[in-house]
Structure formats: structure tokens, C-alpha cells
Motif scaffolding. Structure first.
Motif, PDB file in Angstrom:
ATOM      1  N   ILE A 170      21.618  25.482  51.659  1.00 47.35           N
ATOM      2  CA  ILE A 170      23.065  25.598  51.814  1.00 47.35           C
ATOM      3  C   ILE A 170      23.734  24.258  51.550  1.00 47.35           C
ATOM      4  N   LEU A 171      23.176  23.204  52.127  1.00 44.60           N
ATOM      5  CA  LEU A 171      23.751  21.875  51.934  1.00 44.60           C
ATOM      6  C   LEU A 171      23.687  21.462  50.470  1.00 44.60           C
TER       7      LEU A 171
ATOM      8  N   PRO B 114      28.496  18.570  44.009  1.00 39.08           N
ATOM      9  CA  PRO B 114      29.476  18.833  42.938  1.00 39.08           C
ATOM     10  C   PRO B 114      28.813  19.196  41.612  1.00 39.08           C
ATOM     11  N   LEU B 115      29.391  20.200  40.937  1.00 35.40           N
ATOM     12  CA  LEU B 115      28.925  20.615  39.611  1.00 35.40           C
ATOM     13  C   LEU B 115      29.781  20.003  38.507  1.00 35.40           C
TER      14      LEU B 115
ATOM     15  N   ILE C 153      34.105  20.468  42.077  1.00 30.57           N
ATOM     16  CA  ILE C 153      33.779  21.855  42.385  1.00 30.57           C
ATOM     17  C   ILE C 153      32.267  22.038  42.492  1.00 30.57           C
ATOM     18  N   SER C 154      31.828  22.665  43.587  1.00 29.75           N
ATOM     19  CA  SER C 154      30.411  22.941  43.815  1.00 29.75           C
ATOM     20  C   SER C 154      30.191  24.454  43.813  1.00 29.75           C
ATOM     21  N   TRP C 155      28.919  24.874  43.960  1.00 30.48           N
ATOM     22  CA  TRP C 155      28.620  26.302  44.067  1.00 30.48           C
ATOM     23  C   TRP C 155      29.302  26.909  45.288  1.00 30.48           C
ATOM     24  N   LYS C 156      29.340  26.138  46.368  1.00 27.40           N
ATOM     25  CA  LYS C 156      30.006  26.614  47.591  1.00 27.40           C
ATOM     26  C   LYS C 156      31.483  26.899  47.321  1.00 27.40           C
TER      27      LYS C 156
ATOM     28  N   PHE D  46      28.931  32.819  54.850  1.00 27.96           N
ATOM     29  CA  PHE D  46      28.799  31.458  54.330  1.00 27.96           C
ATOM     30  C   PHE D  46      29.752  30.515  55.057  1.00 27.96           C
ATOM     31  N   ASP D  47      31.004  30.936  55.204  1.00 22.84           N
ATOM     32  CA  ASP D  47      32.009  30.128  55.890  1.00 22.84           C
ATOM     33  C   ASP D  47      31.639  29.934  57.355  1.00 22.84           C
ATOM     34  N   SER D  48      31.136  31.003  57.992  1.00 25.34           N
ATOM     35  CA  SER D  48      30.763  30.941  59.408  1.00 25.34           C
ATOM     36  C   SER D  48      29.608  29.973  59.645  1.00 25.34           C
ATOM     37  N   ILE D  49      28.597  30.017  58.762  1.00 23.49           N
ATOM     38  CA  ILE D  49      27.419  29.167  58.937  1.00 23.49           C
ATOM     39  C   ILE D  49      27.759  27.705  58.713  1.00 23.49           C
TER      40      ILE D  49
END
Length: 255
Positions: A70-71, A76-77, A92-95, A150-153
Motif C-alpha cells: 500500500i505504501l 509518484p508516477l 500523481i501516484s497509483w493511490k 483504501f481510504d479507510s486503511i
């Protein structure tokens, strides 16, 4: 994964705090599941809600067990030089991409639901209720669960160090949400104005997710305060309408 010492009061405080936070963050998930499951045959709605929440729990536990991955998704992509956050170009990253895609899905889906509910059938044939396929509803629930999980974790990781505590908090919060999902769903779907309010809330959440994807921070407290105030006003209106209906005379006259 180590099991923490539950004789330590700090562990219990962390568990209670995180459980409460998970429930609060899961409200928008329950609202979406309640509205989308209303498109199903009544005999399948409870099953869809339970499956949706169980899938949310499974995904959150899997994400917790893959914290390193997750981290890594936050790496960044590419950079957007024309959009800045705190004076720096946005990376911008995958997240971020996941958050933006989930936000757009919520906005589009909620807008289509509002359009569907405002449409009036023009013929007797169209007035017949048409239920959505169970697999289609479950798929949509899974997609939204992934974004909300994803947001919660990410929030949980920033609050607690022990993964075991995070998992216990997730299980407790999902169990509580499953207990109250039915009454909440029936209450929302029984009142059309509350449905519109809930769908508008989901659109606001979707816009917030897209903004967060671009690193434009919007305080969630503003959105929750806004929706709480709107809900309070609507509950007062519902009580007033019920009161007026109760004092109507048989001939349609009011006292």
C-alpha cells in the motif's frame, strides 16, 4: 503480525478510537450499498448488503496485511506541472489514480440514480418494477468498497502501529454496520427525499475523492457537517408533514 498486550489501557483506547473512526468512514459505504441494493428484488436486498459489507471487511484485512504494498502505491508516477499543491507541482501516484477513478464512479453512478428516480413511467407497462441483476449490484458494491477500504486503511495506518488492532477494529466496525445496515437502508429507501439527500452526499464524497487525487485537500468535517445539517432539516420537514397529515379531516380539510 504480533498480538499486542491488551492489558495496556492505551491499546484499548486505540482500538475504541479506530473502531469509531471506521464506523464513521463507513457511513458513506452503507449509504451507497443501501441505495444500490434497493434496485434488487426485496428478497435479495439483505443478502446483497451483507455480501457488500463482508467484501469490504475482507478487502480491508487484505490491505492491512499488505501495508508495504500500500505504501508503495503512494510513490509518484508522474507530475502535473500546471496543478500545484502548497506551491509545488502535483505528483500523481497509483493511490491518487484509484481515488480519482473511485470518485468519478461515485459521481456518475449517483447522478444516474438521481436521473432514474426522477423519471416518470409514461405507460402502464413501464410502471412495472424492473429489478437489477444481483451480480451487477454486487460488482458495483465491490468497486466502491475497494475505494472506501483504501481510504479507510490509509487513515488507520496513520493512527495505529499494531496491525492486529487495526484488523480487530475493522471486524468490530463491519459487524456493527451489518447490524444497523438493514434499518438504515429501509429508512433511506422509504423516504424519497432522504434518498436524494443521500445521493447528493455521495456526489459530494465523489468530488472530494477526485480533489484528493489531485492533492487538493477538502476537509471531511465540512462535508459531514453539511450533510448532518441537511439531514436535521429534512427530519424536521418529515415530522411536520406527518403532523399535518395526522390532523387532516376525512374530506381533505385541515383543522
Amino acid at each position: 503480525m504480533n498480538i499486542p498486550d491488551f492489558s495496556d489501557p492505551a491499546i484499548w483506547l486505540s482500538l475504541l478510537t479506530l473502531t469509531f473512526l471506521e464506523i464513521v468512514l463507513g457511513v458513506d459505504n452503507i449509504i451507497f450499498i443501501s441505495i444500490i441494493s434497493d434496485r434488487l428484488d426485496p428478497s435479495q436486498q439483505k443478502k446483497a448488503r451483507n455480501i457488500g459489507l463482508l467484501l469490504a471487511m475482507v478487502m480491508r484485512i487484505i490491505l492491512l496485511l499488505t501495508i508495504t504494498w500500500i505504501l508503495r502505491l503512494q510513490t509518484p508516477l508522474f507530475t502535473l506541472p500546471y496543478i500545484t499543491a502548497e506551491g509545488q507541482p502535483v505528483s500523481i501516484s497509483w493511490k491518487d489514480l484509484i481515488m480519482m477513478a473511485g470518485g468519478l464512479f461515485l459521481v456518475v453512478k449517483s447522478t444516474l440514480e438521481i436521473h432514474h428516480k426522477l423519471e416518470k413511467p409514461s405507460t402502464e407497462t413501464e410502471k412495472k418494477t424492473v429489478y437489477t441483476a444481483f451480480s451487477s449490484v454486487v460488482l458495483q458494491i465491490v468497486m466502491v468498497d475497494a475505494v472506501f477500504s483504501f481510504d479507510s486503511i490509509l487513515t488507520a495506518i496513520g493512527m495505529v502501529d499494531e496491525v492486529f488492532v487495526m484488523i480487530v477494529a475493522v471486524i468490530i466496525s463491519i459487524a456493527i454496520m451489518m447490524l444497523f445496515a438493514g434499518p438504515i437502508s429501509r429508512f433511506i429507501n422509504k423516504n424519497p427525499t432522504l434518498q436524494m439527500l443521500a445521493l447528493s452526499f455521495l456526489i459530494a464524497i465523489g468530488i472530494m475523492l477526485v480533489a484528493e487525487g489531485f492533492h487538493q485537500k477538502i476537509s471531511k468535517s465540512y462535508i459531514y457537517t453539511m450533510i448532518a445539517f441537511s439531514l436535521l432539516v429534512e427530519l424536521l420537514n418529515m415530522r411536520l408533514r406527518k403532523r399535518n397529515e395526522s390532523i387532516e379531516l376525512p374530506k381533505g380539510k385541515k383543522v
